[in-house]
Design a protein around this motif. Structure first.
Motif, short mmCIF file in Angstrom:
data_model
loop_
_atom_site.label_atom_id
_atom_site.label_comp_id
_atom_site.label_asym_id
_atom_site.label_seq_id
_atom_site.Cartn_x
_atom_site.Cartn_y
_atom_site.Cartn_z
N VAL A 1 0.84 -1.20 0.00
CA VAL A 1 0.00 0.00 0.00
C VAL A 1 0.87 1.25 0.00
O VAL A 1 0.58 2.23 -0.70
CB VAL A 1 -0.96 -0.01 1.20
CG1 VAL A 1 -1.73 1.30 1.30
CG2 VAL A 1 -1.94 -1.18 1.09
N ALA A 2 1.97 1.23 0.76
CA ALA A 2 2.88 2.38 0.76
C ALA A 2 3.44 2.64 -0.62
O ALA A 2 3.57 3.80 -1.05
CB ALA A 2 4.02 2.15 1.76
N LEU A 3 3.75 1.58 -1.36
CA LEU A 3 4.36 1.76 -2.67
C LEU A 3 3.37 2.32 -3.69
O LEU A 3 3.78 2.91 -4.69
CB LEU A 3 4.96 0.45 -3.18
CG LEU A 3 6.17 0.64 -4.11
CD1 LEU A 3 7.38 1.11 -3.32
CD2 LEU A 3 6.49 -0.62 -4.88
N LEU A 4 2.07 2.15 -3.43
CA LEU A 4 1.07 2.80 -4.29
C LEU A 4 1.27 4.31 -4.31
O LEU A 4 0.95 4.97 -5.30
CB LEU A 4 -0.35 2.50 -3.79
CG LEU A 4 -0.85 1.07 -3.75
CD1 LEU A 4 -2.20 1.01 -3.07
CD2 LEU A 4 -0.92 0.48 -5.16
N CYS A 5 1.80 4.86 -3.22
CA CYS A 5 1.92 6.30 -3.02
C CYS A 5 3.32 6.82 -3.30
O CYS A 5 3.60 8.00 -3.06
CB CYS A 5 1.53 6.66 -1.59
SG CYS A 5 -0.01 5.93 -1.02
N ALA A 6 4.20 5.96 -3.78
CA ALA A 6 5.64 6.26 -3.78
C ALA A 6 6.11 6.98 -5.03
O ALA A 6 5.61 6.77 -6.14
CB ALA A 6 6.43 4.97 -3.63
N SER A 7 7.15 7.82 -4.82
CA SER A 7 8.03 8.29 -5.89
C SER A 7 9.41 7.76 -5.50
O SER A 7 10.26 8.50 -4.99
CB SER A 7 8.04 9.81 -5.97
OG SER A 7 6.75 10.31 -6.27
N HIS A 8 9.61 6.49 -5.71
CA HIS A 8 10.74 5.80 -5.09
C HIS A 8 12.04 5.95 -5.87
O HIS A 8 12.05 6.42 -7.03
CB HIS A 8 10.41 4.34 -4.84
CG HIS A 8 10.18 3.53 -6.08
ND1 HIS A 8 11.19 3.19 -6.94
CD2 HIS A 8 9.04 2.97 -6.60
CE1 HIS A 8 10.72 2.46 -7.93
NE2 HIS A 8 9.41 2.32 -7.75
N SER A 9 13.12 5.52 -5.27
CA SER A 9 14.46 5.71 -5.83
C SER A 9 14.95 4.53 -6.65
O SER A 9 16.09 4.55 -7.12
CB SER A 9 15.46 5.99 -4.70
OG SER A 9 15.18 7.21 -4.06
N GLY A 10 14.14 3.50 -6.80
CA GLY A 10 14.55 2.36 -7.59
C GLY A 10 15.61 1.51 -6.91
O GLY A 10 16.38 0.81 -7.57
N GLU A 11 15.62 1.56 -5.57
CA GLU A 11 16.52 0.69 -4.81
C GLU A 11 15.96 -0.73 -4.81
O GLU A 11 14.80 -0.96 -5.19
CB GLU A 11 16.68 1.22 -3.39
CG GLU A 11 17.28 2.62 -3.32
CD GLU A 11 17.21 3.21 -1.92
OE1 GLU A 11 17.85 2.64 -1.01
OE2 GLU A 11 16.52 4.23 -1.74
N ALA A 12 16.76 -1.68 -4.36
CA ALA A 12 16.33 -3.08 -4.38
C ALA A 12 15.01 -3.28 -3.66
O ALA A 12 14.14 -4.03 -4.13
CB ALA A 12 17.42 -3.96 -3.76
N MET A 13 14.82 -2.61 -2.53
CA MET A 13 13.58 -2.79 -1.77
C MET A 13 12.37 -2.33 -2.58
O MET A 13 11.27 -2.90 -2.46
CB MET A 13 13.65 -2.05 -0.44
CG MET A 13 13.85 -0.55 -0.55
SD MET A 13 13.97 0.24 1.09
CE MET A 13 14.53 1.89 0.65
N HIS A 14 12.54 -1.30 -3.40
CA HIS A 14 11.43 -0.79 -4.20
C HIS A 14 11.13 -1.73 -5.36
O HIS A 14 9.96 -2.03 -5.64
CB HIS A 14 11.78 0.60 -4.73
CG HIS A 14 12.13 1.58 -3.67
ND1 HIS A 14 13.34 2.24 -3.63
CD2 HIS A 14 11.44 2.01 -2.59
CE1 HIS A 14 13.38 3.04 -2.58
NE2 HIS A 14 12.24 2.90 -1.93
N VAL A 15 12.16 -2.18 -6.04
CA VAL A 15 11.98 -3.09 -7.17
C VAL A 15 11.36 -4.41 -6.70
O VAL A 15 10.44 -4.95 -7.33
CB VAL A 15 13.32 -3.33 -7.88
CG1 VAL A 15 13.15 -4.35 -9.01
CG2 VAL A 15 13.87 -2.02 -8.43
#
Length: 335
Positions: free
Chosen positions: A73-87
């Motif tokens: 659910v948090a990742l639905l809202c993300a502008s993430h950095s493309g780190e391993a945890m995000h991928v």
């Protein structure tokens, strides 16, 4: 009303730069509590919109349907950095929907974590759509379409049933008629909307209020809890949203958008502010946001210390010599 100088920079005691913008502070009913410049300035929301774009999926019980945890659910809202945890989290979301990254329609770019760390990809290193900072939002779009049997070939098109549902729910959340939201296309190819700063702030005051909201209470509770529990997934290492939400100790729901937009909501206060820096200068944006919280009385000593790197501060050169100062240039006004 006109924009006003929010942050100014001096060099040798002489004014060198001014960063103009506006601020709107509201409560959950959309009442304007304080402002600087034009609190009703029409601005594109950019990535601050992501938590509200998730509303149709949340309202339809999407997380429960697919077994999404708080991290997803948090990742639905993300502008993430493309780190391993995000991928890896994006991949897990796609697997739960029975899809692969090839259905994502966000495009691909070099992950932000290289820019943040001041490094570059290794020769021959490649990336796919999962590394896009918006891949979590798009994985949510895919999940909604799978749940409702909708086409995945054009889910980002404004006329797609998903995007029509998003436009409807965003308008309801910010207290506007959908026809009054100006439409554009974001960097990830999804529709994005321009609205007055005061309406954007209203959406975040309601988001932060969580279960207290009479219309989207359950959805807002899940979204705001996920964002504050996993600020590293919402942004990434060394990023602003992570630092702000960690300093807020679970109270602040924050999101930065491209081109100088930031929104911060306080769960305990039922308030939020939206801020726009017209020239999109990021250090000025972050410094102005901290100053707004200072003037609103949101900060204690520990929070001031935690946010010190993000606020107005001395400017030093490559030898560590102070050559100037970045400082706040505004005072919030009450209506």
């Amino acid at each position: 009303m006109q924009h006003t100088p929010l942050i100014e920079m001096t060099r040798g005691g002489t004014l060198e730069n001014q960063h103009f913008g506006s601020v709107a502070v509201v409560n959950t009913q959309g009442k304007l509590l304080a402002h600087a410049g034009d609190p009703h300035w029409m601005t594109f929301t950019r990535s601050t919109l992501k938590a509200l774009q998730a509303l149709p999926f949340m309202e339809a019980g999407g997380p429960q349907h697919f077994g999404f945890a708080s991290e997803h659910v948090a990742l639905l809202c993300a502008s993430h950095s493309g780190e391993a945890m995000h991928v890896q989290t994006t991949q897990a979301m796609l697997e739960k929907t029975g899809q692969t990254y090839k259905v994502l329609r966000c495009g691909c770019h070099v992950p932000y974590h290289f820019e943040i760390a001041g490094t570059a990809p290794s020769p021959g290193e490649t990336f796919d759509e999962r590394y896009n900072n918006c891949s979590g939002k798009h994985a949510g779009f895919v999940a909604y379409c799978v749940q409702h049997g909708l086409s995945l070939d054009n889910y980002e098109a404004p006329e797609h049933p998903l995007q029509l549902a998003i436009r409807r729910d965003v308008a309801l959340a910010v207290g506007m008629d959908a026809s009054d939201m100006k439409a554009g296309v974001d960097g990830c190819s999804a529709p994005n909307y321009a609205m007055p700063l005061s309406n954007l702030a209203t959406g975040y005051a309601r988001l932060a209020s969580g279960a207290l909201d009479s219309q989207f209470g359950n959805s807002f509770a899940q979204l705001s809890a996920a964002m504050t529990a996993h600020p590293d997934l919402v942004s990434g290492t060394g990023r602003n949203d992570k630092a702000f939400m960690q300093a807020g100790n679970g109270d602040w729901v924050t999101k930065v958008g491209a081109d100088g937009v930031q929104v911060v909501g306080s769960k305990s206060r039922g308030q939020a502010f939206a801020l726009k820096i017209i020239d999109a200068n990021k250090p000025a944006l972050f410094a102005a946001s901290v100053e707004v919280m200072e003037q609103l009385g949101w900060l204690d000593d520990a929070q001031r210390d935690a946010l010190r790197p993000w606020r107005a501060q001395a400017i030093v050169n490559a030898r560590g010599i102070q050559v100037g100062e970045r400082r706040a240039a505004f005072t919030l006004q009450t209506p």
